[in-house]
Design an enzyme around this catalytic site. Structure first.
Site, PDB file in Angstrom:
ATOM      1  N   TYR A 144      43.072  38.472  47.651  1.00 28.84           N
ATOM      2  CA  TYR A 144      42.501  39.459  46.748  1.00 28.84           C
ATOM      3  C   TYR A 144      42.523  38.875  45.342  1.00 28.84           C
ATOM      4  CZ  TYR A 144      42.080  43.871  44.108  1.00 28.84           C
ATOM      5  OH  TYR A 144      41.688  44.872  43.257  1.00 28.84           O
ATOM      6  N   ASP A 239      44.429  31.273  41.687  1.00 28.39           N
ATOM      7  CA  ASP A 239      44.623  32.625  41.181  1.00 28.39           C
ATOM      8  C   ASP A 239      46.124  32.910  41.199  1.00 28.39           C
ATOM      9  OD1 ASP A 239      43.525  35.995  42.139  1.00 28.39           O
ATOM     10  OD2 ASP A 239      44.905  35.242  40.624  1.00 28.39           O
ATOM     11  N   LYS A 267      49.780  40.248  35.047  1.00 25.83           N
ATOM     12  CA  LYS A 267      51.075  40.839  35.422  1.00 25.83           C
ATOM     13  C   LYS A 267      52.222  40.397  34.495  1.00 25.83           C
ATOM     14  CE  LYS A 267      49.469  41.270  40.181  1.00 25.83           C
ATOM     15  NZ  LYS A 267      49.432  42.687  40.572  1.00 25.83           N
TER      16      LYS A 267
HETATM   17  P1  KE4 Z   1      44.362  43.407  38.175  1.00 23.07           P
HETATM   18  O1  KE4 Z   1      42.888  43.522  37.821  1.00 23.07           O
HETATM   19  O2  KE4 Z   1      44.825  44.483  39.119  1.00 23.07           O
HETATM   20  O3  KE4 Z   1      45.248  43.285  36.919  1.00 23.07           O
HETATM   21  O4  KE4 Z   1      44.572  41.988  38.914  1.00 23.07           O
HETATM   22  C1  KE4 Z   1      43.789  41.713  40.046  1.00 23.07           C
HETATM   23  C2  KE4 Z   1      44.487  40.663  40.886  1.00 23.07           C
HETATM   24  C3  KE4 Z   1      43.997  39.374  40.877  1.00 23.07           C
HETATM   25  N1  KE4 Z   1      44.597  38.392  41.596  1.00 23.07           N
HETATM   26  C4  KE4 Z   1      45.706  38.653  42.321  1.00 23.07           C
HETATM   27  C5  KE4 Z   1      46.340  37.539  43.094  1.00 23.07           C
HETATM   28  C6  KE4 Z   1      46.265  39.961  42.354  1.00 23.07           C
HETATM   29  O5  KE4 Z   1      47.376  40.200  43.090  1.00 23.07           O
HETATM   30  C7  KE4 Z   1      45.644  40.990  41.629  1.00 23.07           C
HETATM   31  C8  KE4 Z   1      46.154  42.419  41.651  1.00 23.07           C
HETATM   32  N2  KE4 Z   1      47.161  42.693  42.623  1.00 23.07           N
HETATM   33  C9  KE4 Z   1      47.214  44.074  43.088  1.00 23.07           C
HETATM   34  C10 KE4 Z   1      48.399  44.225  44.041  1.00 23.07           C
HETATM   35  N3  KE4 Z   1      48.237  43.506  45.227  1.00 23.07           N
HETATM   36  C11 KE4 Z   1      47.301  45.028  41.955  1.00 23.07           C
HETATM   37  C12 KE4 Z   1      47.636  46.447  42.335  1.00 23.07           C
HETATM   38  C13 KE4 Z   1      46.446  47.354  42.184  1.00 23.07           C
HETATM   39  O6  KE4 Z   1      45.319  46.964  42.568  1.00 23.07           O
HETATM   40  O7  KE4 Z   1      46.670  48.489  41.705  1.00 23.07           O
END
Ligand code: KE4
Length: 421
Positions: A144, A239, A267
């Site tokens: 993701y 990523d 994060k």
């Molecule tokens: P955000 O747009 O949510 O800040 O980041 C996206 C993203 C990009 N790349 C990786 C490897 C990530 O894990 C994420 C976001 N992770 C999720 C949890 N698995 C965020 C939680 C959510 O979507 O509310």
């Protein structure tokens, strides 16, 4: 546990916000029941609106590596706040955080701050397309990279949790520019490059997957991936939104000793405030406006409060923290395995997943074969004992610097009690 006020608040939220949540992963869809509304957090714990206290293994999905409301982070934000919330101009703190990222990650010459991991990955892919003049990208099933159109193809995290790996609303013209390969399977990458030898701008990967549960990339696979990208003229994008500064002071690339062309972060570098970043080799990053022809912008990019939180958090990410996290994680893993229960743990430092299977988990298919009903029962069993785990088998759990042996012991006892029941 009684959660009457949480239920009431959820009822109200559902009348105002789609699904009552501002992110689908919080909706408890795959574990049943209703999401718990939290009122406060401190150290390793969350307190819900009904006063129930939980040991937190989600850490806001990764940012809270030093624990919730760390005094140094709170103080840094308060100091910044007293000077205003946003200037819309360059500020010194942006260079300070940029310098910290560059000093820690050898592959980064220049870095640009944005407001989320999604913005970071979207920008990195646009940059790769601009730099190479190519359109296609490769991602891996179960990984993701945020909710950008190009990534919602066989995506992980909430897209998998909700059982919709492809999202509606993504035009075919965009979806067909994203090719999908199999994690930890070099042949699947070779096959895509054989089909499109001159069309692939970039391969984007979570070097340690966290969004189909925690699945570390095999070193030979990641090394082979880098070699294929170099040979075929495609950029390798790590990523590291989740793994950056989590699994090693220089992220997964530091752990594996690799240098991708571009990296994305989020994060932890925001310490709980909205931040994302992307960076890489100077010749690539100089393609970004205002220097070059690839455009990317953001009203609140480099926000002073978020920079203050990120700087304070990274300052606390020292050798003693990583040693503490590794010790807690390794001891927990050893003790869990010694129980010989039908549960598999994958771990990378302080990120881990407990898979409801007795079999090894090395890829998406292995996760999909887990006992999801048992995961749901375990999640709710733990919740009622006061342990807050990620509400999906397709997510990673996190240990923070505020956790100690008692918190991990409580999780171990919970696993034992669940399987004894
Ligand atoms: P955000 O747009 O949510 O800040 O980041 C996206 C993203 C990009 N790349 C990786 C490897 C990530 O894990 C994420 C976001 N992770 C999720 C949890 N698995 C965020 C939680 C959510 O979507 O509310």
């Amino acid at each position: 546990m009684i959660r009457a006020k949480s239920q009431r608040l959820f009822e109200e939220a559902r009348a105002l916000i789609p699904g009552g949540v501002n992110s689908p992963v919080r909706a408890f869809k795959s574990v049943g029941g209703e999401p718990v509304f939290m009122a406060s957090a401190a150290g390793a714990t969350l307190t819900d609106v009904d006063g129930n206290v939980y040991v937190d293994f989600v850490g806001s999905w990764g940012p809270m590596i030093v624990g919730h409301a760390h005094p140094r982070v709170v103080e840094a934000i308060e100091q910044a706040l007293s000077k205003g919330t946003s200037f819309g101009t360059p500020s010194e703190a942006e260079s300070r955080l940029a310098r910290m990222v560059i000093d820690r990650v050898p592959s980064i010459d220049l870095v640009r701050m944005v407001n989320s991991g999604t913005e970071a990955t979207m920008s990195a892919v646009r940059l790769a397309r601009g730099y190479t003049g190519r359109s296609k990208i490769i991602k891996f099933e179960g990984c993701y990279h945020g909710h950008g159109d190009s990534f919602l193809i066989k995506a992980g995290s909430g897209a998998l949790t909700l059982g919709v790996p492809d999202s509606q609303g993504v035009p075919e013209a965009i979806a067909n520019q994203t090719l999908v390969a199999t994690f930890n399977d070099l042949h699947s990458i070779e096959a895509q490059f054989a089909l499109f030898p001159e069309d692939i701008a970039a391969v984007i990967i979570e070097p340690i997957a966290g969004n189909m549960g925690c699945i570390p990339g095999e070193k030979a696979f990641l090394e082979g991936l880098q070699a294929i990208c170099e040979r075929m003229g495609a950029l390798l994008i790590f990523d590291e939104v989740m793994t950056g500064f989590r699994v090693h002071p220089a992220g997964a690339q530091g752990l594996y000793g690799l240098e991708p062309d571009l990296s994305t972060f989020g994060k932890i570098i925001g310490g709980g405030l909205p931040v994302g970043a992307y960076g890489g080799r100077r010749e690539i990053m100089e393609m970004i406006a205002p220097l070059g022809p690839v455009y990317q912008a953001g009203t609140l990019s480099g926000n002073p409060l978020a920079m203050a939180a990120g700087i304070a958090t990274l300052e606390l990410c020292d050798e003693s923290l990583y040693t503490h996290l590794e010790t807690l994680g390794a001891d927990f893993e050893t003790e869990l395995k010694a129980l010989n229960l039908p549960i598999t743990i994958n771990r990378a430092g302080s990120m881990f997943t407990l898979f409801m299977t007795a079999r090894p988990v090395a890829g998406y298919a292995d996760v999909a074969a887990c006992d999801m009903a048992q995961f749901s029962s375990f999640f709710n069993f733990a919740l009622d004992i006061g342990i807050y785990l990620p509400p999906s088998q397709y997510e990673a759990a996190f240990i923070s610097g505020a956790h100690g042996a008692p918190e991990l012991e409580k999780l171990l006892e919970t696993v034992k009690a669940f399987f004894a029941g």
